[in-house]
Scaffold this motif. Sequence first.
Motif, PDB file in Angstrom:
ATOM      1  N   MET A   1       0.546  -1.728   0.156  1.00 23.34           N
ATOM      2  CA  MET A   1      -0.125   0.062   0.005  1.00 23.34           C
ATOM      3  C   MET A   1       0.750   1.408  -0.227  1.00 23.34           C
ATOM      4  N   LYS A   2       0.654   1.973  -0.795  1.00 23.83           N
ATOM      5  CA  LYS A   2       1.549   3.327  -1.359  1.00 23.83           C
ATOM      6  C   LYS A   2       0.909   4.473  -0.481  1.00 23.83           C
ATOM      7  N   ARG A   3       1.456   5.020   0.053  1.00 21.26           N
ATOM      8  CA  ARG A   3       1.736   6.602   0.883  1.00 21.26           C
ATOM      9  C   ARG A   3       2.386   7.194   0.942  1.00 21.26           C
ATOM     10  N   CYS A   4       1.717   8.697   1.280  1.00 21.07           N
ATOM     11  CA  CYS A   4       2.518  10.096   1.407  1.00 21.07           C
ATOM     12  C   CYS A   4       3.908   9.320   2.205  1.00 21.07           C
ATOM     13  N   GLU A   5       4.541  10.052   1.426  1.00 20.86           N
ATOM     14  CA  GLU A   5       6.241   8.987   2.649  1.00 20.86           C
ATOM     15  C   GLU A   5       6.368   9.719   3.959  1.00 20.86           C
ATOM     16  N   TRP A   6       5.653  10.853   4.143  1.00 20.49           N
ATOM     17  CA  TRP A   6       5.841  11.519   5.797  1.00 20.49           C
ATOM     18  C   TRP A   6       4.768  10.220   6.697  1.00 20.49           C
ATOM     19  N   ALA A   7       4.358   9.882   6.074  1.00 19.14           N
ATOM     20  CA  ALA A   7       3.625   8.817   6.658  1.00 19.14           C
ATOM     21  C   ALA A   7       4.144   7.299   6.978  1.00 19.14           C
ATOM     22  N   ASN A   8       5.348   6.825   6.311  1.00 21.26           N
ATOM     23  CA  ASN A   8       6.149   5.970   6.763  1.00 21.26           C
ATOM     24  C   ASN A   8       6.743   6.769   7.845  1.00 21.26           C
ATOM     25  N   LYS A   9       7.219   7.365   8.216  1.00 22.66           N
ATOM     26  CA  LYS A   9       8.373   7.615   9.421  1.00 22.66           C
ATOM     27  C   LYS A   9       8.302   7.792  10.377  1.00 22.66           C
ATOM     28  N   GLY A  10       6.594   7.976  10.746  1.00 24.17           N
ATOM     29  CA  GLY A  10       5.724   7.353  12.009  1.00 24.17           C
ATOM     30  C   GLY A  10       5.949   6.125  12.561  1.00 24.17           C
ATOM     31  N   ASN A  11       5.032   6.465  13.626  1.00 26.03           N
ATOM     32  CA  ASN A  11       4.689   5.112  14.557  1.00 26.03           C
ATOM     33  C   ASN A  11       3.606   4.346  13.188  1.00 26.03           C
ATOM     34  N   GLN A  12       2.735   3.533  14.264  1.00 26.86           N
ATOM     35  CA  GLN A  12       1.674   3.470  13.531  1.00 26.86           C
ATOM     36  C   GLN A  12       0.019   4.567  13.822  1.00 26.86           C
ATOM     37  N   ALA A  13       0.574   5.398  14.901  1.00 25.12           N
ATOM     38  CA  ALA A  13      -0.388   6.404  15.221  1.00 25.12           C
ATOM     39  C   ALA A  13      -0.574   7.023  13.749  1.00 25.12           C
ATOM     40  N   MET A  14       0.839   7.786  13.443  1.00 22.08           N
ATOM     41  CA  MET A  14       1.084   8.862  12.188  1.00 22.08           C
ATOM     42  C   MET A  14       0.381   7.820  10.808  1.00 22.08           C
ATOM     43  N   LYS A  15       0.450   6.300  10.303  1.00 19.13           N
ATOM     44  CA  LYS A  15      -0.077   6.019   9.168  1.00 19.13           C
ATOM     45  C   LYS A  15      -1.637   6.135   9.447  1.00 19.13           C
ATOM     46  N   GLU A  16      -2.207   5.946  10.487  1.00 11.61           N
ATOM     47  CA  GLU A  16      -3.477   5.405  11.052  1.00 11.61           C
ATOM     48  C   GLU A  16      -4.352   7.134  10.720  1.00 11.61           C
ATOM     49  N   TYR A  17      -3.067   8.197  11.454  1.00 12.05           N
ATOM     50  CA  TYR A  17      -4.016   9.126  11.218  1.00 12.05           C
ATOM     51  C   TYR A  17      -3.779   9.891   9.493  1.00 12.05           C
ATOM     52  N   HIS A  18      -2.801   9.202   9.021  1.00 11.77           N
ATOM     53  CA  HIS A  18      -2.952   9.751   7.148  1.00 11.77           C
ATOM     54  C   HIS A  18      -3.868   8.389   6.721  1.00 11.77           C
ATOM     55  N   ASP A  19      -3.744   7.848   7.236  1.00  8.99           N
ATOM     56  CA  ASP A  19      -5.038   6.605   6.286  1.00  8.99           C
ATOM     57  C   ASP A  19      -6.371   6.848   6.385  1.00  8.99           C
ATOM     58  N   THR A  20      -6.860   7.472   7.411  1.00  7.68           N
ATOM     59  CA  THR A  20      -8.445   8.320   7.685  1.00  7.68           C
ATOM     60  C   THR A  20      -8.657   9.861   7.889  1.00  7.68           C
ATOM     61  N   VAL A  21      -7.381  10.518   8.200  1.00  6.19           N
ATOM     62  CA  VAL A  21      -7.938  11.348   8.966  1.00  6.19           C
ATOM     63  C   VAL A  21      -7.581  12.973   7.722  1.00  6.19           C
ATOM     64  N   TRP A  22      -6.429  12.094   7.717  1.00 11.32           N
ATOM     65  CA  TRP A  22      -5.575  13.656   6.844  1.00 11.32           C
ATOM     66  C   TRP A  22      -6.052  13.667   5.718  1.00 11.32           C
ATOM     67  N   GLY A  23      -6.256  15.314   5.553  1.00  6.67           N
ATOM     68  CA  GLY A  23      -6.699  15.592   3.370  1.00  6.67           C
ATOM     69  C   GLY A  23      -8.459  15.697   3.511  1.00  6.67           C
ATOM     70  N   VAL A  24      -9.250  14.824   4.657  1.00  5.15           N
ATOM     71  CA  VAL A  24     -10.574  14.558   4.812  1.00  5.15           C
ATOM     72  C   VAL A  24     -11.299  15.858   4.911  1.00  5.15           C
ATOM     73  N   ALA A  25     -12.457  15.847   4.060  1.00  3.78           N
ATOM     74  CA  ALA A  25     -12.816  17.801   4.027  1.00  3.78           C
ATOM     75  C   ALA A  25     -13.375  17.850   6.040  1.00  3.78           C
ATOM     76  N   GLU A  26     -13.259  18.195   6.290  1.00  8.78           N
ATOM     77  CA  GLU A  26     -13.541  18.444   7.642  1.00  8.78           C
ATOM     78  C   GLU A  26     -14.811  20.214   7.699  1.00  8.78           C
ATOM     79  N   TYR A  27     -16.410  19.879   7.865  1.00  6.73           N
ATOM     80  CA  TYR A  27     -17.247  20.762   8.357  1.00  6.73           C
ATOM     81  C   TYR A  27     -17.533  21.375   9.863  1.00  6.73           C
ATOM     82  N   ASN A  28     -17.246  19.465  10.660  1.00  8.93           N
ATOM     83  CA  ASN A  28     -17.756  20.425  11.990  1.00  8.93           C
ATOM     84  C   ASN A  28     -16.350  21.533  12.625  1.00  8.93           C
ATOM     85  N   ASP A  29     -17.320  21.857  13.276  1.00 11.36           N
ATOM     86  CA  ASP A  29     -16.369  23.640  13.670  1.00 11.36           C
ATOM     87  C   ASP A  29     -15.502  22.667  15.121  1.00 11.36           C
TER      88      ASP A  29
END
Length: 196
Positions: A1-29
Amino acid sequence: MKRCEWANKGNQAMKEYHDTVWGVAEYNDQRLFRKLILDINQAGLSWQTILNKSDAFEVAYESFNIEKVANFDEKKVTELLENAGIIRNRLKINAAIINAKCVLEIQHEWGSFSNYLWHFVEGKPIVHHFNKSEEIPTRTELSDEITKDLKKRGFKFVGSTIIYAFLQAIGIVNDHLVTCFRYEEVQNKTKNQQRK
């Protein structure tokens, strides 16, 4: 599974953040405010450091309830400065309180913090087409424009680099590399959210 390079430089929490949160449109204040405060706290540090402390931040900042943070008093500031689980920086803590007050004013004027932020791109995310991390800017004319307006409204600790990182995180800008499995997923998720 190819990720953005920065996501592979951290721990599992970093990968999960990249895979589920980062870049997803957010509308909740509240979640937008949370991301802004965490990005402010990242200044001078790594995102991994902030992720490792995110649970402690959640508790310390009352789940990032905007009204509660806006009403933090000196006693609460002292408590936060003694909390080893978070970033103990008086300027960043004070910025969170001031910025919460500014967000409340924006909500009054715009109906929501989300409406205000998304109006800068007319509700449509900017999708970049970068192949390498080195191509990704640290600031743009858009982040400069939003930073200028935020500062005019009284926000603190909101330089253009911090705001660009914030825009990436909340999906106003999609800076996943084109080779990343999330590049198209994020766009599809945003389109589905906009249809609702």
